[in-house]
Design a protein around this motif. Sequence first.
Motif: not given
Length: 347
Positions: A107-110, A337-344
């Motif tokens: 996720s952080v790499i993305l 960041s918010v999008t990744l948090i929601r997706i993960l």
Amino acid sequence: MTSTFHTVLLSKARNLLPGILLCIAVTAAAGGLAWLEARLMGRAWVEALVIAILLGTLIRSLWTPPAILQSGIAYAGKQMLEFAVMLLGASVSALTIIAAGPLLMVSVILLVIGALTASYLIGRALDLPAKMATLIASGNAICGNSAIAAVAPVIGATKEDVAASIAFTAVLGVITVLILPLVGDFLSMTMSQYGTLAGMTVYAVPQVLAATVPVGPEAVEMGTLVKLVRVLMLGPVCVVLAIIVHRAGQKAGGAAKLGFSKMVPWFIIGFLGMLTVRSLGLIPEMILDSIKLVAGILTTIAMAALGLGVDVRVVARAGGKVTAAVTLSLVMLAVISVTLIRILGVA
């Protein structure tokens, strides 16, 4: 033979020492101002590193250092900075990050790839030079001032580009720390979600602590971990940029074909080496703090040197565009960041 070597070494030291001492003096003044700021405001919102480059720029705008100082200033701004970047590798342990699981790493790499790309395109759309756009993108996506300082020699950025990028990024970094808790409240985030957001958006590790400590220990733990993963990306990003820059030089006919060790700067290899040694547990814990302290001091001295070589008029001309680029890049970073948090599905 030995006598000749000593003579050359002494001559070089005499040539470099006056300029280096000036940079150290500016660094000491910056440290004093940061200490005073902390005493008066409870915290040094503007780091000594940023004060050093601003103070150096102010001195340079009022006074031009004579020729006797130039060699030492140039040495402090390049070689000392490169050595500091190498030491920075000891601050990251890959084992700690790997233990957090592959999902966090991916996720952080993305995030870093997406933020780098988006921020660079924003800078170019605002008509910033490619090198300055790259500096802003690197600082935004990875770790603020440290990333800008590390990437600058890799891409051959000018002192003016570095000064402008660090100055405006530093201001936005402080603002981010102040408003991020409000964003977390507005989005009704849990401590873990907020810590992840802080780790993904805040530039420096101390700033992550400033943004998460008021929220709670879980936020601090998650924020620090995510931030360390972002810092870990500094080495690979610099390696990729070095290869891109070299290949661009080849296409332009300005660079001969070189091996990997020549394409990648020595200090990036050193950074990865220090990271590996730290990850293998070969650096005693008792000296890690000392290594970090030396790296911080050398970086601040280098920033003072960059400031002393900056034409403030060039920085001023870039001000509006750089401010817009940094602001829009930060907003884009927050959105990703918010999008990744929601997706993960971070709980």
